[in-house]
Scaffold this motif. Structure first.
Motif, PDB file in Angstrom:
ATOM      1  N   LYS A  30       0.829  -1.192   0.000  1.00  0.00           N
ATOM      2  CA  LYS A  30       0.000   0.000   0.000  1.00  0.00           C
ATOM      3  C   LYS A  30       0.867   1.247   0.000  1.00  0.00           C
ATOM      4  CE  LYS A  30      -0.626   0.402   5.036  1.00  0.00           C
ATOM      5  NZ  LYS A  30      -1.627   0.497   6.127  1.00  0.00           N
ATOM      6  N   VAL A  31       0.369   2.269  -0.657  1.00  0.00           N
ATOM      7  CA  VAL A  31       1.066   3.546  -0.730  1.00  0.00           C
ATOM      8  C   VAL A  31       0.267   4.579   0.057  1.00  0.00           C
ATOM      9  CG1 VAL A  31      -0.074   4.162  -2.917  1.00  0.00           C
ATOM     10  CG2 VAL A  31       2.076   5.261  -2.273  1.00  0.00           C
ATOM     11  N   THR A  32       0.973   5.439   0.763  1.00  0.00           N
ATOM     12  CA  THR A  32       0.342   6.468   1.589  1.00  0.00           C
ATOM     13  C   THR A  32       0.574   7.839   0.965  1.00  0.00           C
ATOM     14  OG1 THR A  32       0.627   5.172   3.616  1.00  0.00           O
ATOM     15  CG2 THR A  32       0.291   7.540   3.875  1.00  0.00           C
ATOM     16  N   TYR A  33      -0.495   8.597   0.836  1.00  0.00           N
ATOM     17  CA  TYR A  33      -0.458   9.955   0.292  1.00  0.00           C
ATOM     18  C   TYR A  33      -0.736  10.962   1.394  1.00  0.00           C
ATOM     19  CZ  TYR A  33      -0.948   7.898  -4.401  1.00  0.00           C
ATOM     20  OH  TYR A  33      -0.771   7.172  -5.552  1.00  0.00           O
ATOM     21  N   GLY A  34      -0.292  12.186   1.177  1.00  0.00           N
ATOM     22  CA  GLY A  34      -0.618  13.239   2.113  1.00  0.00           C
ATOM     23  C   GLY A  34      -0.214  14.602   1.583  1.00  0.00           C
ATOM     24  N   GLU A  35      -0.828  15.638   2.143  1.00  0.00           N
ATOM     25  CA  GLU A  35      -0.465  17.018   1.830  1.00  0.00           C
ATOM     26  C   GLU A  35       0.649  17.440   2.776  1.00  0.00           C
ATOM     27  OE1 GLU A  35      -4.043  19.249   2.201  1.00  0.00           O
ATOM     28  OE2 GLU A  35      -4.969  18.402   0.407  1.00  0.00           O
ATOM     29  N   VAL A  36       1.736  17.920   2.201  1.00  0.00           N
ATOM     30  CA  VAL A  36       2.944  18.195   2.982  1.00  0.00           C
ATOM     31  C   VAL A  36       3.090  19.701   3.187  1.00  0.00           C
ATOM     32  CG1 VAL A  36       5.440  17.907   3.113  1.00  0.00           C
ATOM     33  CG2 VAL A  36       4.026  16.139   2.041  1.00  0.00           C
ATOM     34  N   TYR A  37       3.299  20.087   4.444  1.00  0.00           N
ATOM     35  CA  TYR A  37       3.486  21.489   4.820  1.00  0.00           C
ATOM     36  C   TYR A  37       4.807  21.640   5.568  1.00  0.00           C
ATOM     37  CZ  TYR A  37      -1.519  22.023   3.825  1.00  0.00           C
ATOM     38  OH  TYR A  37      -2.759  22.031   3.223  1.00  0.00           O
ATOM     39  N   LEU A  38       5.558  22.666   5.219  1.00  0.00           N
ATOM     40  CA  LEU A  38       6.739  23.051   5.972  1.00  0.00           C
ATOM     41  C   LEU A  38       6.322  24.193   6.895  1.00  0.00           C
ATOM     42  CD1 LEU A  38       9.774  23.013   6.583  1.00  0.00           C
ATOM     43  CD2 LEU A  38      10.111  24.513   4.605  1.00  0.00           C
TER      44      LEU A  38
END
Length: 270
Positions: free
Chosen positions: A222-230
């Motif tokens: 399975k692959v995990t996605y997400g919105e990335v914030y610095l």
């Protein structure tokens, strides 16, 4: 993929520096090894292959000091080499006036990591050649050898559609290569005229067939996605991942420079 930076407060000092490409393993990419027993009928043909394959090995990027610091703050493990590359290219200048400073930068939605659930090898993934010898009229035993009659291109791929497929394929390739210790690529070529010396005997009144197959690894997980914030608060810097989702995925990844041979002799042509 969206790469636009959204600055929530005021401008910060960002600059891009050189890419660090030292081959090493991100601590988040630890993958247990799988012992793969290569069958005796499967032969290595790298030296004999008349069409040498280009290795698709993807180096493990060594995170820079800043990247490692940021990766350790993430609430979701990050394996994606391209995202690590972007972090490696980024530097943030500290300033004595950082007290009270707050900023959030949106780096986009990314496939963050791949988690393997099963890895197996199909040694007869795709037939690439057939040699035959008709000895029905012969009075003595005859011999035959593997001889690739025409160039064969074998391609793998993902088993279903998925967002950011190239990123996902790269992570799956890294994982499968590590687990199997095989040289893998989503495309492999066997050149015409490639030969091996192994002898296969055809008795009188028989027709001999020697089939050659390219093996491939079946990787599933399975692959995990997400919105990335610095995010920065004063002198603190961190990565925050939001809207995390996971999706199951599989892939077939050919093994480079191997053929599996299967021999049979019959009373009649097939």
């Amino acid at each position: 993929m969206l790469r636009q930076l959204t600055i929530v407060t005021f401008a910060i000092f960002l600059s891009f520096s050189g890419l660090h490409t030292t081959e090493a393993k991100n601590k988040e990419t630890k993958t247990p090894s799988t012992t793969v027993q290569i069958p005796s009928s499967t032969l290595h043909i790298a030296k004999e292959n008349t069409n040498p394959n280009t290795s698709q090995d993807t180096p493990y990027l060594q995170p820079s000091e800043l990247s490692q610091e940021l990766l350790e703050t993430s609430n979701v493990p990050i394996q994606n080499p391209d995202l690590i590359r972007i972090l490696n290219e980024t530097s943030i200048s500290k300033t004595p006036w950082a007290i009270g400073f707050r900023a959030t930068i949106y780096l986009g939605q990314w496939p963050l990591n791949y988690e393997s659930e099963a890895t197996s090898v199909n040694w007869q993934y795709q037939k690439v050649n057939t040699n035959h010898y008709d000895n029905r009229s012969g009075k003595s035993q005859q011999q035959m050898h593997y001889n690739q009659e025409s160039q064969s291109i074998v391609k793998g791929g993902l088993t279903s559609r998925i967002n950011e497929a190239d990123h996902v394929k790269q992570m799956m390739l890294l994982t499968a290569s590590k687990k199997t210790n095989l040289t893998l690529s989503f495309q492999t070529i066997i050149g015409a005229g490639t030969k091996k010396d192994q002898v296969y005997n055809i008795a009188p009144k028989k027709v001999g067939y020697l089939y050659a197959y390219t093996p491939a690894v079946h990787e599933k997980g399975k692959v995990t996605y997400g919105e990335v914030y610095l995010t920065m608060k004063g002198s603190k810097r961190m990565i925050v991942v939001k809207n995390v989702t996971s999706q199951g995925i599989g892939a077939w990844i050919p093994v480079q420079d191997y053929v599996s041979l299967s021999f049979g002799s019959y009373d009649q042509p097939r």
